[in-house]
Write an enzyme that holds these catalytic residues in place. Structure first.
Site, PDB file in Angstrom:
ATOM      1  CE  LYS A 116      44.546  41.406  30.642  1.00 16.60           C
ATOM      2  NZ  LYS A 116      43.684  41.940  29.587  1.00 16.60           N
ATOM      3  CD  GLU A 200      49.965  37.753  35.967  1.00 17.40           C
ATOM      4  OE1 GLU A 200      50.809  38.150  35.148  1.00 17.40           O
ATOM      5  OE2 GLU A 200      49.090  38.484  36.460  1.00 17.40           O
ATOM      6  CG  ASN A 235      39.650  38.689  38.834  1.00 13.13           C
ATOM      7  OD1 ASN A 235      40.474  38.896  39.706  1.00 13.13           O
ATOM      8  ND2 ASN A 235      39.278  37.466  38.474  1.00 13.13           N
ATOM      9  CD  GLU A 275      44.412  48.162  34.904  1.00 15.46           C
ATOM     10  OE1 GLU A 275      44.409  46.983  35.311  1.00 15.46           O
ATOM     11  OE2 GLU A 275      43.398  48.740  34.480  1.00 15.46           O
ATOM     12  CD  GLU A 288      45.014  44.740  32.060  1.00 20.18           C
ATOM     13  OE1 GLU A 288      44.927  44.177  30.951  1.00 20.18           O
ATOM     14  OE2 GLU A 288      44.113  44.755  32.897  1.00 20.18           O
ATOM     15  CG  ASN A 290      43.453  48.755  30.569  1.00 22.22           C
ATOM     16  OD1 ASN A 290      43.095  47.777  29.927  1.00 22.22           O
ATOM     17  ND2 ASN A 290      43.543  48.744  31.886  1.00 22.22           N
ATOM     18  CG  PHE A 348      27.390  40.807  43.911  1.00 28.44           C
ATOM     19  CD1 PHE A 348      27.144  42.148  44.159  1.00 28.44           C
ATOM     20  CD2 PHE A 348      27.976  40.050  44.907  1.00 28.44           C
ATOM     21  CE1 PHE A 348      27.493  42.724  45.372  1.00 28.44           C
ATOM     22  CE2 PHE A 348      28.324  40.612  46.126  1.00 28.44           C
ATOM     23  CZ  PHE A 348      28.078  41.943  46.352  1.00 28.44           C
TER      24      PHE A 348
END
Length: 670
Positions: A116, A200, A235, A275, A288, A290, A348
């Site tokens: 990344k 960031e 995320n 993305e 990023e 993928n 969750f």
């Protein structure tokens, strides 16, 4: 074209690749660990090779074992799926050294985009829009705090080698930077063996929108439109759709052009995803790339009609793309819901165990609706603690967005899963959420709309009437079946009592049968709580887990589970205890005492099956609200358990390294 390929993966993605390979006439080889000996992907493949014990680090992540399996089976190429070794350049090079083709991009592209930090530097040099941040290596929390102060809050702390939401933290203050830095490094080290992180700027009200690219080894590169992936938790993507309800044609074209430019800059060859984070003004920033097949690729396939796995295989075999940019047309709308083994009512948290029932809705086209279910499990399979908790990817396609959402709602209501906890109730509730249906999304949607976690929603008056009608229809057919079995009426008259009372949780509604007889398929007119009669029709039979029919012309698909003297009905995220009774029985039912749950307020219970990473307090210690009590790891995610109030620890029952079950008592308080 290849004659035989090996799939270096497991679960639903392995099954997905096998399906396309078989349709192309290519033989397939599966690999499996001890935990996956009886897995669906092993049964589907033409051959299967055992590669080791359950932990991925000793099986699916060992490149040498995958290569040995290729030699044993005579596989010419390897499709890596996603996760595991799919973005490891060294694996690609090791295959090439053995003369085995990697079905994916070349090592150069994997290295350029797989890290990344390096990918953002590369994207910046290629004039792709990037988010402000510090891309160097951060040595410690002090440096992290200084960098965050310079960038300005909020900031995102992210693992350089990360993915799937692991090793990511948002910090709104200096204090949160230090804690987030430590947690992100710890998760990154545990999940990826690489604890580097970067920082960031965190874009407020962001939308996560990605562009699917496809390139060959002859200089051709196209994009296949976008996917909106803004519905996320921790995320981790939960629901995706194609196209995005937010983009206009101009923004779509600009994002597509940048994605293609970046792919060409790294000589990309295969399917890949660029993305972006998009703000409320449609400004977009590179997030990023993928260098693999994405989990959510089915929605792109549904709106374009292009099989991405087939294209990856053809490109790897040296073929040119047969599709030009002008050939790509987006048709209709597609939604994907990720079904996870997790308990939505417990924030969750992961759930493991055996699928005692697993009966997905029927796949295929029905009128203007298409249902697709990508899965790697079947009834009787076990959801293991060793791997990702995703059970299936349920997809629907329809001519427009709301029709696709409604189709997804019905499909979720018809998806039967028992034996573990799962997130279908949350997904079903989401499909009826006004903000989701309007397309007003951001990556903070779940946190904003469910700040206190997900809880069952109380039905409104209209929904209560529908549930009451369904409950009475169930009871009438159940009684009719019992009468016939017991031969109490011979011949059976079909007549029915007219006055009833339906209990929905703690509410009692008077229901009257206005017209109709008990028969299959059922059709009768029912009045709920004095309202105008509605026609209830269904071909449901006692014993079936899904009730499907119409109430007042409205299509209803609901799940049924036997409960004490009644039925639990789940519908569109609602879950109610229902019991239809004669009025006198209802009078007596109101008088029955309620059984109260045990008091566990002075205990810290383990919320999920997991491994104790740390105990952060000692016996007799006074703790303030918000302080960390313990950290439990489940499915490679660290879960911090904090004190909900000021308290004193009087007994500790667990220790670091212990494996705990759900509701195991970790410690007790005074």
């Amino acid at each position: 074209m290849f004659k035989k390929i090996l799939i270096a993966n497991r679960g639903e993605i392995a099954c997905r690749v096998i399906k396309t390979a078989k349709s192309m006439g290519i033989a397939t080889v599966a690999v499996y660990s001890d935990a996956d000996r009886d897995a669906v992907h092993v049964e589907m493949a033409d051959e299967a090779v055992h590669i080791g014990p359950p932990p991925a680090a000793e099986s699916y992540l060992v490149a040498e074992k995958i290569i040995a399996a290729c030699r044993e089976a005579g596989a010419e190429a390897v499709h890596p799926g996603y996760g595991f070794l799919s973005e490891r350049a060294s694996f690609c090079e090791a295959l090439e050294a053995e003369g085995i083709v990697f079905i994916g991009p070349k090592p150069k592209a994997i290295r350029a985009m797989g890290d990344k930090i390096e990918s953002k530097k590369f994207a910046s040099d290629a004039r792709v829009n990037t988010v402000p941040g510090f891309l160097g290596i951060i040595e410690d929390a002090d440096q992290a705090e200084k960098i965050a102060d310079e960038i300005g809050y909020p900031v995102m702390i992210k693992a350089s080698a990360g993915g799937g939401g692991k090793g990511m933290r948002i910090a709104w203050t200096r204090d949160e930077v230090r804690d987030g830095f430590d947690r992100a490094r710890s998760e990154a080290r545990s999940s990826f063996g690489d604890d580097r992180v970067f920082i960031e700027k965190f874009v407020v009200e962001p939308r996560h929108i990605e562009i699917q690219v496809l390139a060959d080894g002859h200089g051709n590169c196209i994009h296949l439109g976008e996917r909106e992936c803004s519905i996320q938790r921790r995320n981790q993507k939960v629901v995706e759709e194609a196209p995005s309800p937010f983009l206009d044609a101009e923004t779509r074209a600009a994002m597509g052009a940048q994605a293609v430019a970046l792919a060409k800059a790294v000589d990309y060859q295969s399917a890949g995803t660029v993305e972006f984070i998009v703000d409320k003004d449609r400004n977009f920033y590179f997030l990023e790339m993928n260098t693999r097949l994405q989990v959510e690729h089915p929605v792109t396939e549904l709106v374009t009609g292009i099989d991405l796995v087939e294209q990856m295989i053809r490109v790897a075999a040296g073929e040119k793309l047969r599709i030009a940019q002008d050939d790509v047309k987006l048709s209709g709308w597609a939604i994907e819901s990720r079904l996870y083994a997790e308990d939505p009512y417990r924030n969750f948290l992961p759930s493991i165990g055996r699928l005692t029932r697993y009966r997905p809705p029927a796949e295929g086209r029905d009128g203007d609706v298409v249902v697709r279910n990508d899965t790697g499990v079947t009834e009787g399979a076990e959801i293991s603690m060793f791997y990702d908790p995703m059970i299936a990817k349920l997809c629907t396609w329809a001519p427009d967005r709301l029709s696709a959402i409604d189709a997804m709602s019905d499909a979720l209501d018809a998806f039967v899963v028992d034996g573990i906890e799962h997130n279908i109730p949350f997904l079903a509730a989401l499909m009826r959420h006004p903000r989701w249906r309007e397309g007003r999304l951001s990556t903070g949607f779940i946190a904003e709309e469910y700040p206190d976690g997900f809880a069952p929603v109380a039905p409104n008056d209209e929904e209560r009437a529908v549930l009451a009608a369904v409950a009475l229809a169930i009871e009438l057919l159940r009684r009719d079946r019992l009468d016939r079995l017991c031969d109490r009426l011979a011949p059976h008259s079909g007549a029915v009592k007219t006055d009833w009372m339906v209990r929905l949780d703690d509410d009692y509604l008077p229901v009257q049968v206005v017209e109709g007889m008990i028969s299959l398929p059922l059709e009768m007119d029912i009045s709920v709580d004095g309202a105008e009669p509605v026609t209830v029709s269904s071909d449901w039979r006692p014993g079936e887990f899904v009730w499907s029919g119409k109430v007042g012309g409205r299509r209803v698909v609901a799940q049924l589970r036997t409960a004490l003297n009644g039925t639990r009905i789940a519908w569109k995220g609602l879950s109610v205890y229902a019991r239809a009774m004669l009025p006198r029985i209802a009078e007596l039912d109101r008088l029955m005492p309620k059984k109260l749950p045990p008091d566990t307020s002075n205990m810290l219970l383990c919320p999920m099956p997991g491994l104790v990473v740390s105990i952060n307090v000692t016996e007799d210690q006074e703790v303030k609200a918000g302080e960390t009590l313990a950290v439990v790891e489940a499915m490679k995610m660290e879960n911090v358990l904090r004190a909900e109030r000021d308290l004193t620890v009087i007994k500790i029952n667990a220790h670091p390294g212990d494996s705990l079950s759900v509701d195991a008592v970790i410690m007790e308080f005074e």
